[in-house]
Motif scaffolding. Sequence first.
Motif, PDB file in Angstrom:
ATOM      1  N   GLN A  79      33.878  31.694  34.486  1.00 55.66           N
ATOM      2  CA  GLN A  79      33.619  32.871  33.662  1.00 55.66           C
ATOM      3  C   GLN A  79      34.763  33.867  33.815  1.00 55.66           C
ATOM      4  O   GLN A  79      35.102  34.280  34.923  1.00 55.66           O
ATOM      5  N   ILE A  81      36.394  37.486  33.489  1.00 59.36           N
ATOM      6  CA  ILE A  81      35.921  38.870  33.553  1.00 59.36           C
ATOM      7  C   ILE A  81      37.123  39.807  33.508  1.00 59.36           C
ATOM      8  O   ILE A  81      38.145  39.551  34.143  1.00 59.36           O
ATOM      9  N   SER A 152      40.634  35.081  41.691  1.00 58.26           N
ATOM     10  CA  SER A 152      39.394  34.331  41.480  1.00 58.26           C
ATOM     11  C   SER A 152      38.429  34.607  42.624  1.00 58.26           C
ATOM     12  O   SER A 152      38.832  34.703  43.785  1.00 58.26           O
ATOM     13  N   TYR A 156      34.305  33.056  39.109  1.00 61.90           N
ATOM     14  CA  TYR A 156      34.815  34.118  38.246  1.00 61.90           C
ATOM     15  C   TYR A 156      36.343  34.170  38.290  1.00 61.90           C
ATOM     16  O   TYR A 156      36.942  34.110  39.361  1.00 61.90           O
ATOM     17  N   ILE A 158      39.107  36.734  37.379  1.00 61.49           N
ATOM     18  CA  ILE A 158      39.107  38.175  37.123  1.00 61.49           C
ATOM     19  C   ILE A 158      40.507  38.667  36.785  1.00 61.49           C
ATOM     20  O   ILE A 158      41.464  38.397  37.517  1.00 61.49           O
TER      21      ILE A 158
END
Length: 208
Positions: A79, A81, A152, A156, A158
């Motif tokens: 994911q 972000i 990371s 996630y 980021i």
Amino acid sequence: LREEPSCSRAQRQLWQLAELLLPRAQIGSFNQALMELGSLVCVPRNPDCHQCPVRELCPTEQQGLQDVIPVSLNKPLVQAIREAAVIVQHDSRVLLRRCSDQERWAGLWDFPRFEIRHRRGRALQRELQENVFQLTGLQISAPRRLHIMKHSVTRYRITLTCYGSKLDSACDPQQGLAESVEWVQIPDLEDYPLSATGRKMCRRLLLQ
């Protein structure tokens, strides 16, 4: 074995089976033969069962489970972000905030940090100012972008954009200050247990 081979329970089963199969003599030759069998014939995908010298002893071949074993590990979806961290400065001090127990860096200190939706313009500026106010209770001037860090954490990925800002000139630095927030002299930042990205931002400040 109907489990993912790298999990702890499957590893225990495999080691127990290996100990049962291990011969008393010529152990080195046996291990070498198994490694060659695994790398050349009994590969995880599309094994060459017709060329396997131990085909008649293999329950996987007998039951037709070559497409089922080994079980693949279902990796969690990555994911992406987008976050912002704001270095709020007032005189020779900057604003630090202790992360709550529900946050990623629970118990550590960090610069005000949060997820962002907007990418540019007045909407982004308002979003940054509003989030800093919600976290700290203080109004800040228009932030300016400093640098971007990518890292990371578990699943996630980021992208952290770091901004610099100052306390709004009409704002009292202590009035309305949230309990989890402190003004810290820049040389004293190293005395605080900071998040990983917070430490990197701190080093940049100390080099200025």
